[in-house]
Design an enzyme around this catalytic site. Structure first.
Site, PDB file in Angstrom:
ATOM      1  N   LYS A 124      43.323  49.186  43.359  1.00  0.00           N
ATOM      2  CA  LYS A 124      44.820  48.607  42.576  1.00  0.00           C
ATOM      3  C   LYS A 124      43.614  47.057  42.265  1.00  0.00           C
ATOM      4  O   LYS A 124      44.773  46.341  41.649  1.00  0.00           O
ATOM      5  CB  LYS A 124      45.251  47.905  44.347  1.00  0.00           C
ATOM      6  N   ARG A 125      42.547  46.461  42.858  1.00  0.00           N
ATOM      7  CA  ARG A 125      42.387  45.270  42.260  1.00  0.00           C
ATOM      8  C   ARG A 125      42.349  45.196  40.879  1.00  0.00           C
ATOM      9  O   ARG A 125      41.704  44.144  40.242  1.00  0.00           O
ATOM     10  CB  ARG A 125      41.234  44.148  42.799  1.00  0.00           C
TER      11      ARG A 125
END
Length: 624
Positions: A319-320
């Protein structure tokens, strides 16, 4: 003397033979390390070796594959991410290529985390990508049920079969006893492994515990000295010393719940899966699954373990790194066929430089023997580019529908009337023509069209360093503006409302260039800045026609893109102070150059810091 061609061929044969001698068998550890290595072969040699491997496995130019049965088995504990979507895609492509069956199996034995909402979301994402399944939830099939939580009786039956055949046994060790054994092993510096306490226990003692309802687990009996090997389509031959690395492992917990690997092995056999294409992180699971399949007397499927998808920093995509779920890409305006195309490119190469494929072309091109071994790096810019290529290939009617939807659906829609109205249809037709040329996402239509409606000449002069070009290039802007004002006042400037506007606009620009002795960008750039307020963008004539069509169908006081008609733009030009405008353009150029220099220095500093950190890390001793 040998010809260069013969000499090159001999070198390729020698390299290929050497690779066979060196890589006959690898352990899991060495196989994992090998993933990160770059091949030292030349491009020609690698292609030659790959071609020979394809012949051996029946891929490429080999015999046509029989229909396969493949499965995608998601765990409904979250969203469908790009790694899972690629796994589903490769399985779907192989099924369609061989006219086989694509099966969805929901692995929901993690009762604490699995939800039906997650399952429905994953299935919706697969449907969005147009990968319809032949068997599974919602469609059924002869090998159901297709949720592991509904197959407990099946697992129990096979566990009993393994116990009856001596391939598994009941273990009455308590958690406390196992924790103690584990701690003792760690204290001795050895890997914790089941010590076989109940492996060959007295049958009478076992029966006594059963009569007293003593909780037990069921463990698979790993044969002594057992070596397990697979010929993985992607990774080559992989071998494990099962006895040394595993010990007797649990297949059924004390609460009666089967463990993951037991479920997978039973399901693959029970559903007659012929090929398993999945991520490399499942490679270690293959050892237990192979042992279980062999213990039950089932033929194992053909395995292909695909490398991971990495982020731009070459760590596992997460997700980062930004959007990673299929639903997010759908919401952002990506097309399903473009998503399918890009995910196929992440790990598959048909041996050609081609990058753009329709789904039908992917089905024809796909060959599991050409799945790439090296990890792929997810590139959002490349995905956007591929999406743009697919958008430009879409029929006009479909593009108009997508653009109309985008301009109508938001908190602040640009279209203020229904897209079906007569006035809106003309506007949408022109808007789609403008957007399709440059948009990479469907949602880009909003900004591409909106910027054509609004007029920000003063802002451009103050912030766009390129504006200075129209003042320095023979003072073209200072010649163009008076001519435009003169012709508008005399009714000679085409406004976009004329029936034959396209012809009139071309003729006008030709005459204007001849009169002012300007041509090329010396003519078009200052006209564009004067009439659209920007130095770049769609065709000026198309923008003028759009402005006229927008009257009455778009929000004239839109918060972001307020409509400014041609007469209002002319009014701004009439009040423009040329000396002030030129001063603004000069300052914006100075500011732009300063920013570019600062950005370059910051980038150089960051690269130097990263290089220093890498060098420092390389000097550190490797931890045991």
């Amino acid at each position: 003397m040998r010809s260069p061609l013969v000499f090159a061929f001999v070198l390729m044969i020698s390299s290929f033979a050497s690779s066979l001698r060196l890589g006959a068998t690898t352990t899991l550890a060495s196989q994992t390390r090998h993933v990160a290595r770059r091949s030292s072969y030349s491009t020609t040699t690698r292609l030659f070796a790959k071609s020979k491997a394809d012949e051996k496995k029946g891929g490429g130019g080999g015999p046509k594959m029989a229909p396969v049965r493949v499965r995608f088995a998601p765990s409904p504990t979250g969203s469908l991410h790009v790694g899972g979507a690629r796994t589903a895609l490769f399985n779907w492509l192989l099924a369609r290529k061989t006219k086989g069956q694509f099966i969805i199996r929901v692995e929901d034995t993690d009762e604490a985390r699995s939800t039906r909402a997650s399952e429905e979301s994953i299935l919706a994402d697969i449907r969005w990508m147009n990968m319809q399944w032949d068997e599974g939830p919602e469609v059924g099939g002869p090998h159901g049920p297709y949720r592991q939580s509904e197959r407990k009786d099946i697992y129990k039956k096979y566990a009993e079969q393994l116990i009856s055949s001596g391939k598994a046994f009941r273990c009455f060790c308590t958690e406390e006893e196992l924790d103690k054994k584990r701690a003792e092993a760690e204290a001795k510096g050895v890997d914790p492994k089941y010590d076989g306490t109940w492996r060959d226990a007295d049958p009478a003692l076992i029966q006594k515990n059963l009569d007293e309802n003593v909780p037990y687990t069921v463990r698979f009996r790993v044969p002594e000295g057992k070596i397990v090997s697979i010929d993985d389509v992607v990774r080559g031959k992989v071998s494990w010393d099962a006895d040394a690395s595993l010990g007797d492992f649990i297949i059924l917990r004390s609460n009666g719940m089967p463990v993951y690997n037991f479920c997978v092995a039973v399901d693959d056999a029970n559903m007659q899966i012929t090929h398993v294409i999945r991520a490399e992180e499942h490679l270690t699971n293959t050892l237990r699954q192979m042992l279980i399949l062999e213990g039950l007397g089932f033929k194992p499927p053909t395995y292909a373990h695909c490398s991971l998808i990495l982020g731009s920093d070459r760590s596992k995509l997460s997700k980062r790194h930004g959007a990673t779920s299929v639903a997010q890409f759908s919401e952002q305006g990506f097309l399903p066929q473009a998503m399918m195309n890009y995910l196929a490119n992440l790990g598959f190469n048909d041996g050609t430089p081609k990058e753009i494929y329709t789904p039908e072309e992917l089905v024809q091109a796909f060959d599991m023997n050409r799945i790439v071994k090296a990890p792929a790096v997810f590139d959002m810019d490349k995905l956007r580019w591929i999406n743009g290529q697919h958008l430009r290939a879409i029929p006009t009617e479909r593009i108009q529908s997508l653009v109309a939807e985008t301009l109508s659906n938001s908190d602040a829609p640009i279209l203020s009337t229904k897209p079906e109205s007569e006035g809106a249809k003309k506007f949408v037709t022109l808007a789609a023509k403008i957007a399709q040329k440059d948009m990479e996402l469907v949602t880009d239509a909003r900004s591409l069209v909106g910027k054509c409606l609004s007029y920000n000449l003063h802002d451009s002069l103050k912030t766009d360093g390129h504006c200075l070009e129209v003042f320095e290039d023979g003072g073209a802007f200072e010649k163009i503006v008076p001519a435009l004002l003169r012709d508008y006042g005399a009714g000679k400037l085409p406004t976009g409302s004329e029936a034959n506007f396209g012809e009139l606009w071309k003729a006008y620009m030709k005459d204007l260039g001849a009169e002012l002795e300007l041509k090329g960008k010396g003519l078009f750039h200052p006209v564009r800045l004067a009439l659209t307020g920007r130095m770049s963008g769609p065709d000026v004539g198309d923008q003028l026609a759009l402005i006229v069509a927008a009257k009455g169908v778009v929000s004239e006081q839109h918060s972001t893109y307020p409509l400014m008609e041609l007469k209002e733009r002319i009014a701004q030009l009439q009040s423009l102070n040329m000396d002030e405008a030129k001063a603004w353009a000069k300052q914006s150029k100075i500011d732009a150059d300063a920013k570019a220099l600062a950005d370059a220095e910051a980038k150089a500093a960051a690269e130097a810091a990263a290089a220093a950190a890498a060098a420092l890390e390389a000097e550190q001793p490797v931890s045991a």
